[in-house]
Motif scaffolding. Structure first.
Motif, short mmCIF file in Angstrom:
data_model
loop_
_atom_site.label_atom_id
_atom_site.label_comp_id
_atom_site.label_asym_id
_atom_site.label_seq_id
_atom_site.Cartn_x
_atom_site.Cartn_y
_atom_site.Cartn_z
N SER A 155 30.87 26.00 39.16
CA SER A 155 31.52 24.70 38.95
C SER A 155 32.66 24.53 39.96
N ASP A 156 33.32 23.37 39.90
CA ASP A 156 34.45 23.18 40.82
C ASP A 156 35.79 23.37 40.11
N ALA A 157 35.76 24.11 38.99
CA ALA A 157 37.02 24.40 38.29
C ALA A 157 37.91 25.28 39.16
N GLN A 158 39.19 24.94 39.21
CA GLN A 158 40.10 25.77 40.02
C GLN A 158 40.66 26.92 39.20
N ILE A 159 40.65 26.75 37.88
CA ILE A 159 41.11 27.84 37.01
C ILE A 159 39.99 28.20 36.05
N ILE A 160 39.68 29.49 35.98
CA ILE A 160 38.65 29.98 35.06
C ILE A 160 39.33 30.90 34.07
N ILE A 161 39.22 30.55 32.79
CA ILE A 161 39.90 31.33 31.77
C ILE A 161 38.89 31.86 30.76
N ALA A 162 38.97 33.17 30.50
CA ALA A 162 38.02 33.83 29.60
C ALA A 162 38.76 34.77 28.68
N GLY A 163 37.99 35.49 27.86
CA GLY A 163 38.57 36.48 26.96
C GLY A 163 38.28 37.89 27.46
N ARG A 164 37.53 38.65 26.64
CA ARG A 164 37.36 40.08 26.93
C ARG A 164 36.32 40.36 28.02
N ILE A 165 36.56 39.83 29.21
CA ILE A 165 35.79 40.23 30.37
C ILE A 165 36.29 41.62 30.78
N ALA A 166 35.40 42.52 31.11
CA ALA A 166 35.83 43.84 31.59
C ALA A 166 36.69 43.65 32.84
N ASP A 167 37.75 44.43 32.96
CA ASP A 167 38.73 44.20 34.03
C ASP A 167 38.11 44.13 35.43
N PRO A 168 37.29 45.11 35.84
CA PRO A 168 36.77 45.04 37.23
C PRO A 168 35.83 43.85 37.43
N SER A 169 35.21 43.37 36.35
CA SER A 169 34.27 42.25 36.46
C SER A 169 34.97 40.96 36.89
N VAL A 194 34.52 49.18 42.44
CA VAL A 194 35.62 50.03 42.92
C VAL A 194 36.78 49.16 43.41
N ILE A 195 36.45 48.09 44.14
CA ILE A 195 37.49 47.18 44.63
C ILE A 195 38.25 46.58 43.44
N GLY A 196 37.49 46.14 42.43
CA GLY A 196 38.11 45.58 41.24
C GLY A 196 38.96 46.59 40.50
N HIS A 197 38.45 47.81 40.38
CA HIS A 197 39.18 48.86 39.68
C HIS A 197 40.50 49.17 40.39
N LEU A 198 40.48 49.19 41.73
CA LEU A 198 41.71 49.47 42.47
C LEU A 198 42.73 48.35 42.32
N LEU A 199 42.24 47.12 42.17
CA LEU A 199 43.15 45.97 42.09
C LEU A 199 43.64 45.67 40.68
N GLU A 200 42.89 46.08 39.66
CA GLU A 200 43.11 45.53 38.32
C GLU A 200 44.48 45.83 37.72
N CYS A 201 45.15 46.88 38.19
CA CYS A 201 46.47 47.18 37.64
C CYS A 201 47.59 46.73 38.56
N ALA A 202 47.25 45.83 39.48
CA ALA A 202 48.23 45.17 40.36
C ALA A 202 49.18 46.19 41.00
N GLY A 203 50.43 46.20 40.59
CA GLY A 203 51.47 47.01 41.22
C GLY A 203 51.20 48.51 41.21
N GLN A 204 50.26 48.96 40.40
CA GLN A 204 49.95 50.40 40.39
C GLN A 204 49.26 50.85 41.67
#
Lengths: 442, 100
Positions: A155-169, A194-204
Motif C-alpha cells: 500500500s502507500d501507507a507511510q506508517i505501518i503499525i502492528a502488534g506482535r511481529i517478531a523483531d527481526p521480521s 541477521v541484519i534485523g537482529h543486529l538492528l533490533e536493539c538500536a543503541g546496543q
C-alpha cells in the motif's frame, strides 16, 4: 540499495535518536521496535479496561515528534507499537496528524492476537504442563512474521503499525518488499534476519549496553546515535550511524549484538526462517562502518510461537539504606528482623543486600562496602498483602537498627509469561488502511 | 588472571534462560578460552545463580563462545523476585572467573 534505520530498541527507549535518523540519514525505512514479552500482556490489560487503549504508552510522544519530520520524505515507519491494539494505535496516529493538519496514511496490521484460539489445556513449552496451572490467562499473541506485513508494504501507507511481529521480521519485511525476494529463498531470508537482529536493539549496536570505562570506552554516550544499514539485493549490508552522534559501531559491538539472546547460534528461529549465525562474516571498513554477510538458512518452522500472559499476583518491595561503620551488619540485622516478622507469610520471599549480593544473588568477593541497601521482596495474591513488605521495611526507621535512611516501597502487579505453539493456518492477518487528508484552508 | 582481563561478555535473556557471550579482546586468546572455559568450569563458577543446564557453542566465525544457561533467573524475567530480573548484570559475574 535500501537504507533501514533502527529508531527504538525497546518500549522505553530514547526519543531523539529516531528524530536524528529521520532528519539526517536519508532513510527508506525507520523501524521502531517497542515490544517485549511482558509489555504486550500489560497492553492487553489496558485494552480490556478501555477498547481505545492497548497500544504502546509512548506511541503518542514518538509519533508527535516524528510525523512532522517524515512529511515530504520518502521514509516509511514500521513499528510494533500497536501492541495489543494496532487499530486504536492507528487511530491515535491519525488523531495526531489531524491536530497537526498533516496528511497521513496509516496501515494497521492485525492477526497476532490468538486469545480465542488458545485453550488453558494447551501445553506450556517451559514446563510441559497445561497453561492453566500458571494462572488466569490474560493474553495470547503469536509471533508473526514478514508475511503479515507485505500487504501493508504494497500500500502507500507511510506508517505501518502492528502488534506482535517478531523483531527481526520488522526489518526483513521491507527487504523482501523492495528486492522482491522469494519467501522460499532461505539464505536471503537468513541474511536479512541477521541484519534485523543486529538492528533490533538500536543503541546496543552502537555502544549502548557495551561501554566499560578503561576497557571498552565509548565516546559521547549522552548523545548515542542509533544504527542504520545499507542493504544490497544480495543480502549483504554495511552498518553505520549519523556523523557527529555519540557511540561507535565496532567488530566488538557487532559480535556482542549478534549473539545477544541467541539460544542456539546454529538455529536462530523466527516465524520466517531458521538462520545459521555461524557462517556470518564481519568486516571493519576503513571509514568505521561494518560490513556483514554470509548467513545461511533453513525453511521456516511449521508452528508459530505464542506468548501467553497470565495473572501472577503482586510483588511488594521495600528498601532501606545503612552507611558508614558496620553498615552491612546493621543491614543484615534489619533483614533478619523483617524475615522473622513477615517472611513466613509469603510463598516466595527474598532478602538481598544491595552493594553485597543483590544483582548476582551472591558475591564473588569479600569486601566491606561503605554503604549497603537492604532490599526485601515477596510475592502475594493481593496488592494489600504485597504492600505489607514495604510498610514493614519503612517501619524500620523507628523500630530497626541505627541510622536507617532512604526507605522506599513499591507494589507491582505481575504478569507472568509462558509460551506455547500454534499451527500457522490458525493465524490470519488483516491489513486496514486509514487516512487523514489535511485541510488546506486552515 | 580474570576472564575480565582478556574477554568481554554480554548477557541476554529468554524466559528463565540466559545467554552469555564470551569474546576475547585478542583473537590469539580464543584457543585459550576454548580450552579453559569448559562447561564444567562455567557451571561451577555460576553455582547459586544457574540452577539448570549449561551449554557451550563455539562460534568460530566471530571467535566467540556462547554459553546458554537454563534456570538462571529464579523463575524468569516476568515473575522473578530478584533485583535484576533480566540477569542483565550477570555478564560481569562470569567475567569474575579466575582463569589461572
Amino acid at each position: 540499495m535500501i537504507r533501514i534505520g533502527s529508531g527504538a530498541g525497546f518500549a522505553g527507549d530514547r526519543i531523539e535518536p529516531a528524530e536524528i535518523l529521520v532528519e539526517q540519514a536519508n532513510l527508506d525505512y525507520l523501524v521502531l521496535e517497542c515490544l517485549a514479552e511482558r509489555t504486550i500482556a500489560l497492553a492487553q490489560k489496558r485494552k480490556k479496561q478501555n477498547a481505545h487503549a492497548g497500544y504502546d504508552l509512548l506511541l503518542e510522544k514518538r509519533m508527535r515528534s516524528l510525523i512532522p519530520k517524515i512529511v515530504g520524505k520518502k521514509v516509511r515507519i514500521i513499528t510494533n507499537m500497536g501492541a495489543a491494539n494496532p487499530i486504536a494505535g492507528a487511530n491515535k496516529i491519525l488523531e495526531i496528524a489531524k491536530e497537526l493538519n498533516i496528511s497521513m496514511k496509516v496501515a494497521a496490521v492485525t492477526g497476532d492476537d490468538v486469545l480465542t484460539k488458545v485453550s488453558p489445556d494447551d501445553t506450556a513449552w517451559e514446563t510441559g504442563g497445561p497453561l492453566s496451572t500458571h494462572g488466569q490467562i490474560v493474553s495470547a499473541n503469536a509471533y508473526i512474521g514478514v508475511d503479515a506485513l507485505l500487504d501493508a508494504l504494497q500500500s502507500d501507507a507511510q506508517i505501518i503499525i502492528a502488534g506482535r511481529i517478531a523483531d527481526p521480521s520488522l526489518f526483513l519485511a521491507p527487504m523482501i518488499h523492495e528486492f522482491k525476494w522469494s519467501l522460499d529463498n532461505d539464505d536471503l531470508l537468513a541474511k536479512g534476519t541477521v541484519i534485523g537482529h543486529l538492528l533490533e536493539c538500536a543503541g546496543q549496536l552502537t555502544g549502548g549496553y557495551f561501554a566499560d570505562p578503561g576497557k571498552k570506552d565509548i565516546k559521547d554516550m549522552a548523545h548515542l546515535g542509533f544504527p542504520f544499514a545499507d542493504i544490497l539485493a544480495d543480502g549483504s549490508a554495511t552498518f553505520s550511524k549519523v556523523a557527529n552522534t555519540g557511540g561507535k559501531i565496532t567488530l566488538r559491538t557487532a559480535k556482542e549484538q549478534l549473539l545477544y539472546e541467541v539460544i542456539n547460534p546454529n538455529e536462530y528461529i523466527t516465524p520466517d526462517i531458521i538462520a545459521d549465525f555461524t557462517s556470518v562474516t564481519f568486516e571493519e571498513l576503513s571509514d568505521g562502518r561494518i560490513k556483514v554477510d554470509g548467513a545461511v538458512g533453513l525453511p521456516k518452522p511449521h508452528k508459530l510461537k505464542v506468548s501467553i500472559g497470565y495473572e501472577a499476583g503482586f510483588i511488594g518491595e521495600g528498601e532501606i539504606s545503612y552507611a558508614g561503620p558496620n553498615a552491612s551488619e546493621r543491614a543484615r540485622l534489619a533483614g533478619d528482623i523483617i524475615q522473622e516478622r513477615i517472611g513466613h507469610f509469603y510463598a516466595e520471599f527474598r532478602v538481598d543486600l544491595i552493594g553485597v549480593n543483590a544483582c548476582h544473588r551472591k558475591s564473588f568477593r569479600d569486601i566491606e562496602p561503605y554503604e549497603v541497601r537492604l532490599r526485601v521482596a515477596g510475592k502475594a495474591k493481593s496488592s494489600t498483602e504485597a504492600a505489607i513488605i514495604g510498610e514493614e521495611v519503612e517501619a524500620l526507621y523507628t523500630n530497626g537498627p541505627a541510622g536507617g535512611g532512604g526507605a522506599r516501597k513499591v507494589v507491582n502487579e505481575v504478569i507472568g509469561v509462558v509460551s506455547t505453539f500454534i499451527d500457522r493456518d490458525c493465524v490470519q492477518f488483516h491489513t486496514e488502511l486509514k487516512e487523514y487528508v489535511a485541510n488546506e484552508t486552515l | 588472571m580474570k576472564l575480565y582481563d582478556i574477554a568481554h561478555c554480554r548477557t541476554g535473556d529468554k524466559g528463565n534462560t540466559i545467554t552469555l557471550s564470551v569474546i576475547p579482546y585478542e583473537a590469539s586468546d580464543y584457543e585459550l578460552l576454548k580450552e579453559r572455559l569448559t562447561v564444567e568450569v562455567v557451571k561451577h563458577h555460576l553455582k547459586g545463580i544457574v540452577e539448570g543446564e549449561v551449554k557451550r557453542y563455539d562460534v568460530q566465525n566471530i571467535q566467540a563462545l556462547q554459553f546458554v544457561c537454563s534456570q538462571a533467573l529464579a523463575t524468569g524475567v516476568t515473575t522473578s523476585l530478584t533485583l535484576d530480573t533480566h540477569g542483565k548484570s550477570l555478564s560481569f559475574a562470569l567475567l569474575e572467573l579466575e582463569l589461572d
